[in-house]
Design a protein around this motif. Structure first.
Motif, PDB file in Angstrom:
ATOM      1  N   MET A  46      27.617  12.336 -30.449  1.00 14.77           N
ATOM      2  CA  MET A  46      28.246  11.151 -31.004  1.00 14.77           C
ATOM      3  C   MET A  46      29.142  11.554 -32.166  1.00 14.77           C
ATOM      4  SD  MET A  46      26.264   7.963 -32.712  1.00 14.77           S
ATOM      5  CE  MET A  46      27.130   6.794 -33.670  1.00 14.77           C
ATOM      6  N   ALA A  47      30.369  11.075 -32.135  1.00 12.75           N
ATOM      7  CA  ALA A  47      31.296  11.378 -33.223  1.00 12.75           C
ATOM      8  C   ALA A  47      31.074  10.385 -34.361  1.00 12.75           C
ATOM      9  CB  ALA A  47      32.730  11.297 -32.727  1.00 12.75           C
ATOM     10  N   ILE A  48      30.862  10.898 -35.537  1.00 13.39           N
ATOM     11  CA  ILE A  48      30.664  10.063 -36.713  1.00 13.39           C
ATOM     12  C   ILE A  48      32.026   9.740 -37.312  1.00 13.39           C
ATOM     13  CG2 ILE A  48      29.648   9.943 -39.018  1.00 13.39           C
ATOM     14  CD1 ILE A  48      27.574   9.886 -36.814  1.00 13.39           C
ATOM     15  N   THR A  49      32.257   8.450 -37.570  1.00 12.33           N
ATOM     16  CA  THR A  49      33.503   7.992 -38.184  1.00 12.33           C
ATOM     17  C   THR A  49      33.154   7.082 -39.360  1.00 12.33           C
ATOM     18  OG1 THR A  49      33.727   5.946 -36.910  1.00 12.33           O
ATOM     19  CG2 THR A  49      34.614   7.970 -35.901  1.00 12.33           C
ATOM     20  N   ALA A  50      34.157   6.577 -40.021  1.00 14.58           N
ATOM     21  CA  ALA A  50      33.945   5.672 -41.144  1.00 14.58           C
ATOM     22  C   ALA A  50      33.282   4.370 -40.704  1.00 14.58           C
ATOM     23  CB  ALA A  50      35.273   5.366 -41.835  1.00 14.58           C
ATOM     24  N   ASP A  51      33.321   4.076 -39.416  1.00 14.71           N
ATOM     25  CA  ASP A  51      32.692   2.865 -38.909  1.00 14.71           C
ATOM     26  C   ASP A  51      31.249   3.096 -38.459  1.00 14.71           C
ATOM     27  OD1 ASP A  51      34.890   1.077 -39.330  1.00 14.71           O
ATOM     28  OD2 ASP A  51      35.905   2.085 -37.689  1.00 14.71           O
ATOM     29  N   SER A  52      30.783   4.322 -38.523  1.00 13.76           N
ATOM     30  CA  SER A  52      29.374   4.623 -38.232  1.00 13.76           C
ATOM     31  C   SER A  52      28.523   4.146 -39.400  1.00 13.76           C
ATOM     32  CB  SER A  52      29.178   6.130 -38.052  1.00 13.76           C
ATOM     33  OG  SER A  52      29.973   6.628 -36.997  1.00 13.76           O
ATOM     34  N   SER A 108      28.145   0.209 -42.625  1.00 12.92           N
ATOM     35  CA  SER A 108      29.017   1.320 -42.225  1.00 12.92           C
ATOM     36  C   SER A 108      29.417   2.130 -43.451  1.00 12.92           C
ATOM     37  CB  SER A 108      30.270   0.802 -41.508  1.00 12.92           C
ATOM     38  OG  SER A 108      31.150   0.189 -42.432  1.00 12.92           O
ATOM     39  N   ILE A 109      29.869   3.323 -43.199  1.00 11.28           N
ATOM     40  CA  ILE A 109      30.361   4.183 -44.275  1.00 11.28           C
ATOM     41  C   ILE A 109      31.542   3.503 -44.960  1.00 11.28           C
ATOM     42  CG2 ILE A 109      31.421   6.428 -44.769  1.00 11.28           C
ATOM     43  CD1 ILE A 109      29.767   7.385 -42.198  1.00 11.28           C
ATOM     44  N   ARG A 110      32.384   2.871 -44.177  1.00 13.71           N
ATOM     45  CA  ARG A 110      33.539   2.133 -44.705  1.00 13.71           C
ATOM     46  C   ARG A 110      33.071   1.019 -45.647  1.00 13.71           C
ATOM     47  NH1 ARG A 110      38.416   2.028 -42.537  1.00 13.71           N
ATOM     48  NH2 ARG A 110      37.651   2.843 -40.549  1.00 13.71           N
ATOM     49  N   GLN A 111      32.088   0.237 -45.223  1.00 18.82           N
ATOM     50  CA  GLN A 111      31.561  -0.856 -46.040  1.00 18.82           C
ATOM     51  C   GLN A 111      30.905  -0.330 -47.318  1.00 18.82           C
ATOM     52  OE1 GLN A 111      29.085  -2.365 -42.896  1.00 18.82           O
ATOM     53  NE2 GLN A 111      30.348  -4.204 -42.648  1.00 18.82           N
ATOM     54  N   ALA A 112      30.164   0.766 -47.201  1.00 20.82           N
ATOM     55  CA  ALA A 112      29.491   1.333 -48.358  1.00 20.82           C
ATOM     56  C   ALA A 112      30.506   1.830 -49.384  1.00 20.82           C
ATOM     57  CB  ALA A 112      28.564   2.474 -47.918  1.00 20.82           C
ATOM     58  N   ALA A 113      31.566   2.467 -48.916  1.00 16.37           N
ATOM     59  CA  ALA A 113      32.606   2.944 -49.828  1.00 16.37           C
ATOM     60  C   ALA A 113      33.221   1.772 -50.587  1.00 16.37           C
ATOM     61  CB  ALA A 113      33.676   3.714 -49.057  1.00 16.37           C
ATOM     62  N   ALA A 114      33.521   0.693 -49.865  1.00 12.07           N
ATOM     63  CA  ALA A 114      34.114  -0.487 -50.502  1.00 12.07           C
ATOM     64  C   ALA A 114      33.145  -1.106 -51.510  1.00 12.07           C
ATOM     65  CB  ALA A 114      34.504  -1.510 -49.440  1.00 12.07           C
ATOM     66  N   ILE A 134      34.441  13.814 -41.865  1.00 11.53           N
ATOM     67  CA  ILE A 134      34.458  12.923 -40.709  1.00 11.53           C
ATOM     68  C   ILE A 134      35.832  12.266 -40.602  1.00 11.53           C
ATOM     69  CG2 ILE A 134      31.974  12.489 -40.818  1.00 11.53           C
ATOM     70  CD1 ILE A 134      32.677   9.729 -42.070  1.00 11.53           C
ATOM     71  N   GLU A 135      36.051  11.579 -39.473  1.00  9.07           N
ATOM     72  CA  GLU A 135      37.308  10.878 -39.254  1.00  9.07           C
ATOM     73  C   GLU A 135      37.235   9.471 -39.825  1.00  9.07           C
ATOM     74  OE1 GLU A 135      40.088  12.164 -37.746  1.00  9.07           O
ATOM     75  OE2 GLU A 135      39.017  14.061 -37.699  1.00  9.07           O
TER      76      GLU A 135
END
Length: 63
Positions: free
Chosen positions: A1-7, A40-46, A61-62
């Protein structure tokens, strides 16, 4: 599984356990956080005010 900012944080830590050190360096206590299981990683960053580009680069990661 590819990990992305949406993982999710959980998926990231399961796939790349060494990422815990990176998250901690950014001041993210996601390791024991119940929200991190579904956030998600994206949500956590925000939520933590961390530039997503910097975080994904540090995690290798992408976006």
């Amino acid at each position: 599984m590819a990990i992305t900012a949406d993982s999710t944080i959980l998926e990231l830590l399961q796939e790349k356990p060494e990422s815990a050190d990176v998250l901690m360096r950014f001041g993210m206590g996601c390791l024991g956080c119940a929200i991190g299981r579904g956030e998600s990683i994206r949500q956590a960053a925000a939520a933590h005010g961390i530039p997503l580009e910097e975080l994904v680069a540090a995690l290798g990661i992408e976006e």
